[in-house]
Design a protein around this motif. Structure first.
Motif, short mmCIF file in Angstrom:
data_model
loop_
_atom_site.label_atom_id
_atom_site.label_comp_id
_atom_site.label_asym_id
_atom_site.label_seq_id
_atom_site.Cartn_x
_atom_site.Cartn_y
_atom_site.Cartn_z
N ASP A 24 43.52 81.41 -24.06
CA ASP A 24 43.94 82.27 -24.52
C ASP A 24 43.52 82.50 -25.59
O ASP A 24 43.14 83.65 -26.93
CB ASP A 24 45.03 82.79 -24.77
CG ASP A 24 46.35 83.48 -23.64
OD1 ASP A 24 45.69 83.40 -22.66
OD2 ASP A 24 46.96 83.81 -23.08
N ARG A 129 46.13 98.10 -34.83
CA ARG A 129 46.26 97.32 -34.33
C ARG A 129 47.34 96.38 -33.74
O ARG A 129 47.89 96.87 -32.55
CB ARG A 129 44.87 97.77 -33.54
CG ARG A 129 44.27 98.83 -33.95
CD ARG A 129 42.44 98.28 -33.11
NE ARG A 129 41.74 99.22 -33.36
CZ ARG A 129 42.20 100.20 -31.80
NH1 ARG A 129 42.77 100.34 -30.59
NH2 ARG A 129 41.24 101.52 -32.49
N THR A 130 47.62 95.31 -34.74
CA THR A 130 48.10 93.79 -34.19
C THR A 130 49.35 94.56 -34.66
O THR A 130 50.25 94.20 -33.60
CB THR A 130 47.87 93.47 -35.14
OG1 THR A 130 45.95 92.92 -35.21
CG2 THR A 130 48.66 91.70 -35.37
N HIS A 131 49.99 95.45 -35.54
CA HIS A 131 51.18 95.64 -35.20
C HIS A 131 51.61 96.59 -34.27
O HIS A 131 53.04 96.23 -33.97
CB HIS A 131 51.25 95.92 -37.03
CG HIS A 131 52.63 96.72 -37.03
ND1 HIS A 131 53.93 96.02 -37.49
CD2 HIS A 131 52.91 98.57 -37.06
CE1 HIS A 131 54.99 96.97 -37.75
NE2 HIS A 131 54.45 97.82 -37.55
N ALA A 132 50.93 97.36 -33.33
CA ALA A 132 50.84 98.47 -32.52
C ALA A 132 51.53 97.00 -31.86
O ALA A 132 52.40 97.91 -31.26
CB ALA A 132 50.09 99.55 -32.88
N ALA A 133 50.37 96.50 -31.39
CA ALA A 133 50.59 95.82 -30.73
C ALA A 133 51.43 94.88 -30.07
O ALA A 133 52.17 94.27 -29.11
CB ALA A 133 49.29 94.60 -30.66
N LEU A 134 52.61 94.03 -31.54
CA LEU A 134 53.65 93.73 -31.11
C LEU A 134 54.06 94.49 -31.79
O LEU A 134 55.61 93.78 -32.13
CB LEU A 134 53.36 92.33 -32.53
CG LEU A 134 51.82 90.96 -32.96
CD1 LEU A 134 52.61 91.08 -33.32
CD2 LEU A 134 52.29 90.87 -31.42
N SER A 135 54.41 95.21 -32.12
CA SER A 135 55.78 96.13 -32.22
C SER A 135 56.42 95.58 -30.99
O SER A 135 57.86 96.43 -31.37
CB SER A 135 55.86 98.06 -32.74
OG SER A 135 55.09 98.33 -31.57
#
Length: 177
Positions: A24, A129-135
């Motif tokens: 990863d 996008r990162t915030h949405a992916a981690l939310s």
């Protein structure tokens, strides 16, 4: 105890987890590099210019601003090459030299407001996008992921410091947890 549980090998499971994390991280590094190249091209930067900007940003984020001399060492390029690179970054409005508040004889590199604006304009959507992916992930998962990333970064820095000729070039502190 069912058959599935009886055949479980914790050492093999652990090795698979560590291999997965390594895979990863390589994928993360590869796509990060691709995005960095796009940013560099879209802002008329050379690949080493972007690398320098990343080192400056990382040093600032870790609370250890970087000088041109330190940048030369961490990038593995000569002092004259870094001087030329820094001058380009200053002329393009990305970086500036600032006196070190603790030692006025020392000069550090930092982003200008314009440089921060350019970076925010490009990387802002990635942040969203990162915030949405981690939310959807619980805080405990994010805390564990942070510990993993800090541990891997520490291991990488230790490995780098052990490479012959590199030990003196380790200039930044270990990241905090």
């Amino acid at each position: 105890m069912d058959d599935d549980t009886a055949d479980t090998n914790p050492a093999a499971d652990r090795a698979q987890l560590e291999t997965g994390i390594a895979r990863d991280l390589r994928a993360l590094t590869a796509i990060s590099e691709q995005i960095g190249h796009v940013f560099a091209r879209s802002n008329d930067l050379r690949p080493n210019d972007f690398r320098a900007l990343m080192h400056v940003a990382t040093a600032d984020a870790e609370g250890a601003p970087i000088s041109a001399g330190q940048l030369s060492k961490v990038m593995g390029v000569s002092a004259p090459a870094v001087t030329y690179l820094v001058e380009r970054m200053i002329e393009s409005g990305h970086l500036e030299r600032v006196p070190d508040p603790a030692d006025r004889r020392r000069v550090n590199l930092t982003y200008t407001d314009q440089g921060m604006s350019v970076a925010a304009g490009f990387f802002g959507p990635l942040g969203s996008r990162t915030h949405a992916a981690l939310s959807a992930l619980p805080d405990a998962d994010l805390t564990a992921a942070h510990r993993v990333l800090v541990s891997v970064t520490t291991a990488l820095r230790e490995f780098y410091a052990e490479i012959p000729g590199q030990a003196a070039e380790q200039t930044r502190p270990e990241p905090g947890i």
